[in-house]
Design an enzyme around this catalytic site. Structure first.
Site: not given
Length: 568
Positions: A27, A29, A167, A172
């Site tokens: 994941d 960001e 998030h 995540d």
């Protein structure tokens, strides 16, 4: 050799079991969702067989401003990433961590897109991993009354994930691991047990097609022909074997198996597989034998799902008739009447264009009336225009007309140059008058006639040869073919250690007997003879034996095309 039985599958047939697959759930960001944005955090979890093998987490300095809304959503502020490593330092570590893994992400296109662009921007090769998207998988597995949407938070709650997504990359990724395991449990109940099965689920392979993959079991891993067959109800109400599709492949097992996976994307093939009840295969010794057998089977069965011509025997010929005042005629068959036949043509329009080229050059009659060499009849408008020598009015004697038709005969059999030279003045006039479109039509017509002449002599030369035995060396050995009157009569393969000459003699002994065909037509469908001609003209093919003359006139085809370009 045919095979339609279902045998015990090998591990290669089954694919890679999911319990043995190492997944790297990742994941990211980022500062936003566009290609100009940058990565701010990477989190990944490596799992296999339900066990966590390792975790990877790091903040990343994006070298750009983090929007306030993004900072509030993720909790990642500019001060947090100020001292973090840059993406050029993070990528090597992540690529090493995920090496050899199947990459998993929720909405995988977003995460893999950022990773791929980062690799390209900083000179790291993208490893092209197998990717599983839990969004696509969830849409295939879960029903709308189970979950209202496929957001990560919704799925994490549905599968009772140990980690709540917030998030942040690692949190995540951990939540996505639990979602992945929950989805794998669901697809396992539907018969999905390998990585290949999992990919099919995400690519929307219909259950009906996937359920028939057992038909590929037992298919040999060899070159040859495959036929999808169905037992359909006939006119009398009884089941009748019907061939649905015929194809060829260098690896029959791999090709047949692809029809039951996402590799096959043609809609009509999905319908065909659902109808089919079995697959029949025939192993061939050479690729040419496979080509020819495929053509013959299509011609014999006219399978409804083959898009190529199902009626290859339907060809047209240009005929110079045998009568006191011969004329040109378009016919479908060649008769034993000693007339001159030119062709074949696949379409009537092409035959008509060839006829127009001859009419532009030679003033032979275009009417279909049977004329008498002694009794005159009224002339048509073409005679008044000077486009016909008017044999109907006896303006020419049979001997003079015979000399004209002999020129036509020589043009069709020996030299197309007179056609080119005959229309050259008209072509120059069109260009001088700036009628370029008309000139282009005339040039295209001439080039089409030249191609038709080359095709005619290429086929007719093979049709006239009672026997050609030829060989070509390949990695598998010597491919040997016996060709009789343009038809493949036998095929053999002399493997390393075997004597090619003896294999060729054995092939001649068992070769099919082929009677001489009428006229210039070969003893096979036209496409088969063209495939044979292609093979014979390949570099490296050696003639072992030949009966007859395999040749065609020098002033046919390319030489004439060059004249056309000069004339234009």
């Amino acid at each position: 050799m045919t095979s339609a039985a279902v045998l015990q599958p090998s591990f290669d047939d089954l694919g890679l079991p999911l319990a043995q697959v190492t997944f790297c759930v990742v994941d990211l960001e980022t500062t936003g969702s566009t290609a100009e944005d940058a990565i701010t955090e990477v989190g990944a979890v490596k799992v296999r067989g339900g066990q966590v093998l390792g975790e990877f987490q790091t903040l990343v300095n994006p070298n750009m401003h983090i929007p306030a809304l993004v900072a509030v959503l993720t909790g990642i502020t500019p001060s947090m990433v100020a001292g973090a490593p840059k993406v050029t330092e993070v990528l090597p570590s992540f690529l090493e961590f995920s090496a050899g893994c199947v990459l998993v992400a929720h909405n995988a296109g977003f995460d893999t897109g950022f990773l791929r662009r980062a690799c390209e921007a900083h000179g790291y090769p993208w490893p092209q991993p197998v990717v599983v998207d839990t969004v696509a998988l969830a849409r295939q597995v879960l029903l709308r009354d189970e979950v209202p949407n496929v957001k990560l938070g919704t799925l994490a709650a549905h599968f009772h994930a140990a980690t709540t997504p917030n998030h942040r990359a690692l949190s995540d990724a951990r939540a996505t691991v639990d979602v992945l395991h929950g989805l794998l449990e669901r697809v396992g109940n539907l018969g999905c047990r390998t990585l290949e099965d999992l990919q099919e689920f995400t690519r929307r392979v219909s259950p009906q097609r996937r359920a028939k993959r057992g038909m590929a079991q037992g298919v040999p891993r060899a070159p040859g022909i495959y036929q999808f067959v169905a037992d359909l109800e006939g006119p009398d109400g009884r089941p009748r074997r019907q061939v649905l599709y015929v194809g060829k492949s260098r690896n029959l097992h791999r090709r047949v198996a692809s029809y039951f996976t996402a590799a096959e994307t043609r809609p009509r093939m999905d319908e065909m597989v659902r109808i089919a009840t079995s697959v029949e295969t025939t192993v061939c010794r050479t690729p040419l034998e496979a080509d020819v057998l495929e053509l013959r089977l299509i011609a014999a069965h006219s399978p409804r799902y083959n898009r190529r011509s199902k009626f290859p025997e339907r060809q047209l010929w240009l005929k110079l008739t045998r009568e006191p005042f011969p004329r040109l005629s378009i016919v479908r068959t060649i008769a034993s009447d000693d007339a001159l036949y030119f062709g074949p043509f696949r379409r009537r329009a092409a035959a008509e264009q060839a006829m127009l080229v001859l009419y532009d050059t030679f003033p032979i009659r275009q009417c279909t009336t049977r004329l008498s060499p002694r009794r005159p009849t009224s002339a048509c408008a073409l005679a008044g225009m000077g486009r016909c020598c008017a044999p109907c009015e006896l303006a020419v004697t049979p001997a003079e007309y015979a000399e004209l038709t002999e020129r036509v005969r020589r043009c069709l059999t020996l030299d197309v140059g007179p056609v080119v030279r005959g229309v050259e003045p008209k072509l120059r006039r069109l260009v001088s008058a700036q009628r370029y479109e008309d000139a282009a039509v005339l040039t295209e017509r001439l080039e089409g006639f030249s191609r038709a002449a080359l095709r005619h002599h290429r086929l007719a030369s093979l049709a006239a040869c009672p026997q050609i035995v030829a060989a070509c060396r390949t990695e598998a050995g010597w491919e040997i073919h016996v060709v009789r009157h343009g038809r493949l009569a036998a095929a053999a393969l002399a493997r390393p250690g075997e004597v090619p000459q003896q294999v060729a003699r054995d092939a001649v002994t068992v070769a099919e007997w082929v009677p001489a065909p009428p006229g210039p037509a070969p003893a096979a469908i036209i496409e088969e003879t063209e495939r044979i001609a292609d093979w014979l003209e390949r570099p490296g093919v050696r003639l072992i034996e030949i009966e007859g003359d395999w040749s065609w006139p020098v002033r046919i085809g390319p030489a004439a095309s060059a004249q056309i370009r000069i004339g234009a």
